[in-house]
Enzyme design. Structure first.
Site, PDB file in Angstrom:
ATOM      1  N   LYS A 112       0.877  -1.248   0.052  1.00  0.00           N
ATOM      2  CA  LYS A 112      -0.189  -0.026  -0.059  1.00  0.00           C
ATOM      3  C   LYS A 112       0.950   1.234   0.002  1.00  0.00           C
ATOM      4  O   LYS A 112       0.445   2.282  -0.300  1.00  0.00           O
ATOM      5  CB  LYS A 112      -1.017  -0.044   1.187  1.00  0.00           C
ATOM      6  CG  LYS A 112      -1.985  -0.935   1.082  1.00  0.00           C
ATOM      7  CD  LYS A 112      -3.131  -0.767   1.970  1.00  0.00           C
ATOM      8  CE  LYS A 112      -4.231  -1.933   1.744  1.00  0.00           C
ATOM      9  NZ  LYS A 112      -5.546  -1.571   2.519  1.00  0.00           N
ATOM     10  N   LYS A 195      -5.706  -8.674  -5.679  1.00  0.00           N
ATOM     11  CA  LYS A 195      -6.876  -9.098  -4.650  1.00  0.00           C
ATOM     12  C   LYS A 195      -8.098  -8.237  -4.951  1.00  0.00           C
ATOM     13  O   LYS A 195      -7.929  -7.057  -5.327  1.00  0.00           O
ATOM     14  CB  LYS A 195      -6.407  -8.899  -3.370  1.00  0.00           C
ATOM     15  CG  LYS A 195      -7.221  -9.223  -2.315  1.00  0.00           C
ATOM     16  CD  LYS A 195      -6.564  -9.197  -0.730  1.00  0.00           C
ATOM     17  CE  LYS A 195      -6.742  -7.589  -0.105  1.00  0.00           C
ATOM     18  NZ  LYS A 195      -8.268  -7.446   0.287  1.00  0.00           N
ATOM     19  N   LYS A 198     -12.311  -3.691  -0.951  1.00  0.00           N
ATOM     20  CA  LYS A 198     -13.340  -2.773  -1.060  1.00  0.00           C
ATOM     21  C   LYS A 198     -12.970  -1.274  -1.496  1.00  0.00           C
ATOM     22  O   LYS A 198     -13.711  -0.536  -2.159  1.00  0.00           O
ATOM     23  CB  LYS A 198     -14.094  -2.820   0.102  1.00  0.00           C
ATOM     24  CG  LYS A 198     -13.407  -2.491   1.343  1.00  0.00           C
ATOM     25  CD  LYS A 198     -14.242  -2.415   2.540  1.00  0.00           C
ATOM     26  CE  LYS A 198     -14.175  -3.304   3.506  1.00  0.00           C
ATOM     27  NZ  LYS A 198     -12.521  -2.838   4.303  1.00  0.00           N
TER      28      LYS A 198
END
Ligand code: ATP
Ligand code: MG
Length: 328
Positions: A112, A195, A198
């Protein structure tokens, strides 16, 4: 004595099929066998800046989604993390037990923070695993059902619990991670090397949201990226897209992967995708029907009661931890 099970979701967007199949379903299937806790990780949501109004809506939505997914407030303690102030203090204590190297090695952090450079990375992103360590340890948790992406954080929890217990005396229960063999990493339908998340920004063609319009969800599955081998076979390396759809189908229906491969042997991808789409759409309609029956008052009552019950345990564990540190 029943085992203690705990899991949580960050209210960082609308819940996806990945969140359901990787974590929530595994929790729901075991909630009567355990002393169960599920929480909305709203402190984790502010590790990166959020619009306060959107965050509030997202938290309420997450509670409703838990119930719609089958979390039963008679069997499970449902609460908001920020309602139990002990999480902040325990997270703070656990941060101080951790080395920079340990946090730098977390793959989620590496992933990230890519491209942000040392100067631009939020410290929240760096230290959130230690907040998660605190979340788990506060409830004397034995089992943590999560997706594969969170396995490393539960392992960090074990390392820190062991270190603390050695240094300050037996204080924490050692948690075990539960990663289901199927559906532990649902992939993005348009990019089956990544992946399904959301909080992915940009176009959502590869993400199935649990509250999504059924026809849109169907279209997303029918246009999922596959390959030109034209063989319904579970081979994650060479056929990641098809393998992802097989996992989704197997996890929803409970059918063995080998049986799915046999049933679709010699058949085209169109027919296979139609079946996956049918089962996913049935699941979404069940969840959406339950969601419609919920009211804000109901959600408030459930989380108020949940916070009270969670706080009782959290307070005891924090007191014991402070005592071990000489802070009582
Ligand atoms: P975000 O983009 O905000 O990180 P997320 O979709 O990764 O969102 P989290 O709130 O980080 O969701 O994780 C909630 C739970 O869902 C965790 O147990 C995580 O392991 C699981 N999970 C998340 N995405 C998937 C996925 N694609 N497949 C299986 N499990 C998943
Ligand atoms: Mg995540």
């Amino acid at each position: 004595m029943k085992k203690v099970m705990l899991t949580g979701v960050r209210p960082s967007g609308n819940l996806t099929l990945g969140n359901y199949l990787g974590a929530i379903k595994n929790f729901v299937d075991r909630q009567d066998k355990c002393k169960s806790y599920i929480f909305i990780a709203d402190l984790h949501a502010i590790t990166s800046p959020k619009d306060p109004k959107l965050l509030k809506e997202s938290v309420e939505n997450c509670i409703a989604m838990y119930l719609a997914c089958g979390v039963d407030p008679k069997k499970t303690i449902i609460f908001k993390q920020s309602d139990v102030l002990e999480h902040g203090t325990m997270g703070f204590i656990m941060t101080f037990q951790t080395k920079m190297g340990e946090l730098s090695r977390m793959t989620q952090f590496k992933h990230k923070s890519q491209g942000l450079g040392k100067e631009g990375v939020d410290t929240g992103l760096f230290v959130y695993p230690t907040l998660m360590v605190g979340d788990i340890l506060l409830y004397n948790t034995n089992i943590v059902p999560v997706g594969k992406d969170q396995q490393q954080h539960v392992e960090l929890t074990r390392d820190l619990a062991e270190r603390f217990n050695k240094r300050y005396g037996e204080t924490f229960v050692m948690p075990d991670v539960y990663i289901a063999p199927i559906g532990n990493k649902i992939l993005n339908l348009q990019n089956p090397l990544e992946k399904m998340n959301k909080s992915d920004s940009g176009d959502n063609r590869g993400t199935i949201f649990l509250m999504e319009d059924i026809n849109v969800a169907r279209k997303k599955i029918m246009s999922a990226v596959t390959d030109n081998l034209n063989c319904v076979r579970f081979d994650e390396e060479n056929q990641p897209g098809i393998s992802n759809l097989i996992s989704i189908l197997a996890k929803i229906t409970g059918e063995e992967i080998a049986s799915i491969e046999r049933r679709f042997s010699g058949k085209g991808y169109g027919e296979f995708k139609r079946e996956v789409a049918d089962r996913v759409c049935e699941l979404l309609s069940e969840i959406q029907t339950r969601y419609k029956g919920l009211s804000s008052e109901m959600l408030d009552a459930i989380t108020t009661d949940g916070a009270k019950r969670a706080r009782r345990v959290a307070r005891q564990t924090l007191a014991k931890t402070c005592k071990a540190l000489g802070l009582d």
